[in-house]
Scaffold this motif. Structure first.
Motif, mmCIF file in Angstrom:
data_model
loop_
_atom_site.group_PDB
_atom_site.id
_atom_site.type_symbol
_atom_site.label_atom_id
_atom_site.label_comp_id
_atom_site.label_asym_id
_atom_site.label_seq_id
_atom_site.Cartn_x
_atom_site.Cartn_y
_atom_site.Cartn_z
ATOM 1 N N GLY A 79 0.672 -1.151 0.040
ATOM 2 C CA GLY A 79 0.018 -0.051 -0.092
ATOM 3 C C GLY A 79 0.784 1.156 -0.085
ATOM 4 O O GLY A 79 0.328 2.140 -0.262
ATOM 5 N N VAL A 80 2.193 1.338 0.344
ATOM 6 C CA VAL A 80 2.861 2.404 0.589
ATOM 7 C C VAL A 80 3.941 2.819 -0.666
ATOM 8 O O VAL A 80 4.670 1.741 -0.974
ATOM 9 N N TRP B 289 2.524 -11.978 9.498
ATOM 10 C CA TRP B 289 1.435 -10.756 9.668
ATOM 11 C C TRP B 289 0.214 -11.231 9.435
ATOM 12 O O TRP B 289 0.179 -12.080 8.160
ATOM 13 N N LEU C 3 -0.267 6.461 8.995
ATOM 14 C CA LEU C 3 -0.142 5.155 9.489
ATOM 15 C C LEU C 3 0.468 5.040 10.924
ATOM 16 O O LEU C 3 1.235 6.001 11.327
ATOM 17 N N TYR D 213 2.610 2.598 13.597
ATOM 18 C CA TYR D 213 3.266 1.354 13.798
ATOM 19 C C TYR D 213 3.487 1.239 15.266
ATOM 20 O O TYR D 213 3.991 2.230 15.831
ATOM 21 N N LEU E 193 0.015 -2.699 13.073
ATOM 22 C CA LEU E 193 0.184 -1.575 12.023
ATOM 23 C C LEU E 193 -1.460 -1.163 11.724
ATOM 24 O O LEU E 193 -2.427 -1.788 10.993
ATOM 25 N N SER F 131 -3.125 0.923 8.679
ATOM 26 C CA SER F 131 -3.245 1.787 7.566
ATOM 27 C C SER F 131 -4.285 1.821 6.926
ATOM 28 O O SER F 131 -5.486 1.873 7.775
ATOM 29 N N ARG G 270 -7.118 2.236 2.915
ATOM 30 C CA ARG G 270 -7.100 1.994 1.612
ATOM 31 C C ARG G 270 -8.240 3.177 0.998
ATOM 32 O O ARG G 270 -8.068 3.700 -0.002
ATOM 33 N N TYR H 258 -2.834 -4.596 10.410
ATOM 34 C CA TYR H 258 -2.178 -5.903 10.188
ATOM 35 C C TYR H 258 -1.682 -6.121 11.785
ATOM 36 O O TYR H 258 -1.579 -5.191 12.648
ATOM 37 N N PRO I 176 7.678 -7.064 5.182
ATOM 38 C CA PRO I 176 6.932 -5.581 4.862
ATOM 39 C C PRO I 176 6.935 -4.533 5.756
ATOM 40 O O PRO I 176 6.463 -3.443 5.539
ATOM 41 N N THR I 177 7.674 -4.691 6.924
ATOM 42 C CA THR I 177 7.736 -3.524 7.963
ATOM 43 C C THR I 177 8.291 -2.518 7.158
ATOM 44 O O THR I 177 7.641 -1.066 7.751
ATOM 45 N N ALA J 270 8.038 -1.403 4.143
ATOM 46 C CA ALA J 270 7.083 -0.889 2.987
ATOM 47 C C ALA J 270 7.949 -0.755 1.959
ATOM 48 O O ALA J 270 7.647 0.175 0.909
#
Ligand code: FAD
Ligand code: DHB
Length: 391
Positions: A46-47, A185, A199, A201, A210, A212, A214, A222, A292-293, A295
């Motif tokens: 997504g990022v 995740w 976001l 974290y 996490l 986030s 859309r 997550y 993925p942390t 991104a």
């Protein structure tokens, strides 16, 4: 069939490469073993880094992104029950990230390629690479039950981690590095209003979470789970209880709602430094995976094909092979730095239950440092918005 560049895989790497080559008048054919519907509906990243957005803008595929994406100037880090903002925009001299789903980027690229007369063959089967050590490599595959062959000048292996390209390089030649993390995740999409403008974290003593987004009505969250965990263990109730526990504050509550998608993904680091072999060039997840942390995965895929398209342009327009020769070296240098950042973010933010109280203390001190020291925060910000691609 014949083409200049045969591209295996229509993920961000394959589609973007085909688009960049087209802008330079270089023809390609993209082969994809899934359907158009499937690739346009698979939920992943997504990022988008500043550089990725700039490239999409410069090459005319950012209309929807600019309208529907969310421009974020900062992120929030949460630990010990408090939130700390990293002002990325200020710390990087004006750079930021955009939250825009990977499958939307895919939709935009597929539409643009097809509009421009590009060839994407969906639903192909049994893709094989042949003669990659010669100057006319071939791709064989089945389409609608019929055996087909494409003869090319180059093959771009963009089929992701499980694709066939990397395995076409002899094992004794491939230089590979692997690392697995003791976390997975669990990602969800939920019908809910946005919880926060940026976001979050969160490092909580029961695990990482996490927050986030859309869209104005769909949110992406997550949770850190055990690597052996399965999605069937996670009821909607259990997911919300755990998310609320890990991110809620006295005066702030996460917005929840019906969960419309959930899955668990493992976390690993992988690099195949041999990104080129004969006339085969690997790009994106086919050559490297990051946790993925940070991104970074999609952004690295785009960075690889930016270099590869330039190298192929130099070859076709100027008969210059220097950049093709340097391809692996340039990309792996960039990838190693992203690996370092992603591993660091992962270690700093996840709860490792094998750690001693001392090691946990060090982890919290690391978070304390990046949220209280301007130079430590600047380093995080520079890497999060994307380091420059040096070549
Ligand atoms: P892929 O997207 O995997 O595309 C490969 C394509 O090749 C696929 O369409 C596949 O169907 C096709 N293919 C495979 N085998 C064959 C075959 N035999 N023949 C033909 N075609 C084949 N990255 C970020 O930058 N930012 C983020 O915020 C982020 N978050 C993430 C969150 C999650 C939960 C996950 C799982 C990943 C995340 N990533 C993120 C990583 C990102 O999604 C990947 O790095 C990115 O998809 C890589 O693109 P690619 O084109 O190299 O490979
Ligand atoms: C998203 C994914 C990530 O891996 C990340 O670090 C931040 C956001 C997302 O899917 O929105």
């Amino acid at each position: 069939m014949r083409t200049k560049v045969g591209i295996i895989g229509s993920g961000p790497a394959g589609l973007m490469l085909s688009h960049l080559l087209h802008l330079q008048g270089i023809e390609s054919i993209v082969l994809e073993n899934r359907s158009r519907k499937e690739i346009e509906e698979t939920i992943r990243a997504g990022v988008l880094e500043q550089g990725t957005v700039d490239l999409l803008k410069e090459t005319g595929v950012a209309d929807r992104l600019l309208k529907e994406g969310f421009l974020h100037h900062g992120i929030e880090l949460q630990f010990r029950g408090r939130r700390h903002r990293i002002n990325m925009n200020e710390l990087t001299g004006g750079k930021s990230i955009t939250v825009y789903a990977q499958h939307e980027v895919i939709k935009d690229l597929v539409a643009t390629r097809l509009q421009d007369g590009g060839q994407i063959l969906f639903d192909v089967r049994d893709v094989r690479l042949l003669d990659i050590e010669t100057s006319s490599p071939k791709i064989r595959f089945q389409k609608d039950g019929v055996e087909e062959e494409i003869e090319c000048d180059f093959i771009a292996g963009c089929g992701g981690y499980h694709g066939p390209s990397r395995k076409a390089i002899p094992e004794q030649v491939r230089k590979e590095f692997k690392h697995t993390y003791p976390f997975s995740w669990l990602g969800i999409l939920a019908e809910a209003l946005p919880s926060n403008p940026e976001l979050i974290y969160s490092n909580h003593e029961t695990g990482f979470a996490l927050i986030s987004t859309r869209s104005s009505d769909i949110q992406r969250y997550y949770l850190q789970v055990e690597p052996t965990d399965i999605i069937e263990n996670w009821s909607e109730d259990r997911i919300w209880t755990e998310l609320h526990r890990r991110v809620d504050l006295n005066d702030w509550k996460l917005n929840d709602g019906p969960i419309i998608q959930k899955n668990i993904v493992p976390m690993r680091s992988f690099i195949c430094e041999t990104m080129q072999y004969g006339r085969l060039y690997l790009a994106g997840d086919a050559a490297h995976i990051v946790p993925p942390t940070g991104a970074k995965g999609l952004n690295l895929a785009v960075a690889d094909v930016q270099v590869l398209s330039k190298a192929l342009t130099n070859f076709y327009h100027e008969q210059e092979t220097e950049l093709l020769t340097q391809y692996s070296k340039i990309c792996t240098r960039h990838v190693w730095k992203a690996q370092r950042f992603s591993a660091w973010m992962t270690r700093m933010l996840h709860r490792n239950f094998d750690h001693s109280p001392f090691e946990y203390g060090l982890q919290l001190a690391e978070l304390d440092l990046v949220t209280s020291s301007a130079s430590a925060a600047k380093s995080l910000a520079e890497q999060y918005v994307g380091l420059p691609l040096e070549y």
